[in-house]
Design a protein around this motif. Sequence first.
Motif, mmCIF file in Angstrom:
data_model
loop_
_atom_site.group_PDB
_atom_site.id
_atom_site.type_symbol
_atom_site.label_atom_id
_atom_site.label_comp_id
_atom_site.label_asym_id
_atom_site.label_seq_id
_atom_site.Cartn_x
_atom_site.Cartn_y
_atom_site.Cartn_z
ATOM 1 N N UNK A 1 -13.923 9.072 5.598
ATOM 2 C CA UNK A 1 -13.497 10.434 5.266
ATOM 3 C C UNK A 1 -13.034 11.166 6.519
ATOM 4 N N UNK A 2 -13.745 10.953 7.631
ATOM 5 C CA UNK A 2 -13.398 11.629 8.884
ATOM 6 C C UNK A 2 -12.038 11.182 9.404
ATOM 7 N N UNK A 3 -11.780 9.872 9.363
ATOM 8 C CA UNK A 3 -10.497 9.363 9.856
ATOM 9 C C UNK A 3 -9.346 9.893 9.007
ATOM 10 N N UNK A 4 -9.565 9.969 7.707
ATOM 11 C CA UNK A 4 -8.535 10.487 6.819
ATOM 12 C C UNK A 4 -8.214 11.943 7.139
ATOM 13 N N UNK A 5 -9.261 12.744 7.342
ATOM 14 C CA UNK A 5 -9.042 14.155 7.652
ATOM 15 C C UNK A 5 -8.325 14.315 8.992
ATOM 16 N N UNK B 1 4.628 11.526 5.723
ATOM 17 C CA UNK B 1 4.075 11.865 4.406
ATOM 18 C C UNK B 1 3.597 10.615 3.681
ATOM 19 N N UNK B 2 4.418 9.582 3.666
ATOM 20 C CA UNK B 2 4.061 8.349 2.957
ATOM 21 C C UNK B 2 2.831 7.701 3.588
ATOM 22 N N UNK B 3 2.751 7.711 4.915
ATOM 23 C CA UNK B 3 1.581 7.141 5.588
ATOM 24 C C UNK B 3 0.311 7.890 5.182
ATOM 25 N N UNK B 4 0.412 9.205 5.117
ATOM 26 C CA UNK B 4 -0.751 10.012 4.713
ATOM 27 C C UNK B 4 -1.085 9.783 3.247
ATOM 28 N N UNK B 5 -0.083 9.693 2.404
ATOM 29 C CA UNK B 5 -0.326 9.419 0.992
ATOM 30 C C UNK B 5 -1.065 8.093 0.813
ATOM 31 N N UNK C 1 -8.496 6.267 0.158
ATOM 32 C CA UNK C 1 -9.762 6.984 0.298
ATOM 33 C C UNK C 1 -10.310 7.375 -1.069
ATOM 34 N N UNK C 2 -9.429 7.828 -1.957
ATOM 35 C CA UNK C 2 -9.851 8.192 -3.307
ATOM 36 C C UNK C 2 -10.370 6.981 -4.071
ATOM 37 N N UNK C 3 -9.719 5.841 -3.896
ATOM 38 C CA UNK C 3 -10.182 4.619 -4.555
ATOM 39 C C UNK C 3 -11.592 4.262 -4.095
ATOM 40 N N UNK C 4 -11.836 4.362 -2.803
ATOM 41 C CA UNK C 4 -13.173 4.072 -2.269
ATOM 42 C C UNK C 4 -14.199 5.064 -2.815
ATOM 43 N N UNK C 5 -13.801 6.334 -2.925
ATOM 44 C CA UNK C 5 -14.716 7.345 -3.457
ATOM 45 C C UNK C 5 -15.056 7.044 -4.912
#
Length: 399
Positions: free
Chosen positions: A331-335, A307-311, A317-321
């Motif tokens: 975005x693809x790697x995150x998904x 969970x922490x790794x995903x968070x 990713x949100x910061x980059x957006x």
Amino acid sequence: MLTKAPKQVPTPNSDFYDFAETLNRNDRAILQKVRTFMESKVAPIINKYWVEDAFPFEVLPAFKELSIGGLGYEGYGCAGGSQLLVGLVGIEMARVDVSIATFFGVHSHLAMGSIALDGSEEQKQKWLPPMARLEKIGCFGLTEPLVGSGTGGGLTTTAKREGDTWVLNGQKRWIGNAPWCDISIIWARDVDDNQVKGFIVENKTTSGFSVEKMQNKIALKVVQNGQITLKDVRVSESNRLQGGNSFRDTARVLRGTRYYVGWEATGCQMGAYEHALKYAQERLQFGKPIGSFQMIQDLLAKMLANIVACQCMVVRTAQLADEGKLTDQQAALSKAFTTAKARETVSWARELLGGNGIIADYNVARFFADAEALYSYEGTYQMQNLIVGKAITGFSAFI
């Protein structure tokens, strides 16, 4: 038999590194409002609706009062806010139920996002305010019965211009919200220039437009998915997305929603973990809570690490957006990563509950099943990895 553990134990908390605290005071208040709604209105009834394969329309009045339609988009009545707030709201929804998070994502990010990013000024003025108020609900029609991963170049739904009217023919499948929503964003291939274009179709007043609810799903059962049939559907030029003239424009919408699935996958893990932890604190075997056993604690720690790794990934990713720097491959790697980890985490939660892990009453079974849909929709795990692979090697492995 479940009984209360004999000692005071910590309340389950899956935000182990306090990511919610990185929001400003106003955004934290919005997040708390969403959490209160999900825990007080959705949590007590959601298992019933999940089992019955039905949507809880009874919660929509309270949902509207959250005033979060169009979250992440500015103006036109949209809620605005940072991408970090968008994501953490998605987590709060998915932490209680992934289907509700998906309903909101389809409406607010895919349908509203298509108009916000690809619509004309007139279209934004007409559609976004009522959609932000949830007076009009939307869906996003891209996937087809025979076309999933190949939508970029293989759409079979066609659009033919006749004067100031477009004639649409084809089918769309797996379209969330479609059986009951008000408008559909339909993506079709222009037969004259072979480019993908977007159209706003008013479901309830358009001749030739029909929807069949999909039955017998084992995941995201609360989301009402439909198969849309378009038979000589006539749409005015004024309802063609004026900025949606190629699949690049469609992909611009998908870039944001793809990593939103990462937030949903993270929230899914958080919900499964919290229910599993609470169960471990209360379930007695051999005279003491199973949470006191070494193997159970090891399992919970591994779940929390996922969970922490995903968070960490989705927050970055949100910061980059927010900085306007997010790429398709990021975005693809995150998904891909978060949905793969979600499958692992929810399987451990189901394992921890033993036989009770397959009964809906204990909640974990719902997260366990819903993670399978997250793994596939908005682009499969393998397709996301090929997007990343092309970026890092310089070679395209797509057919």
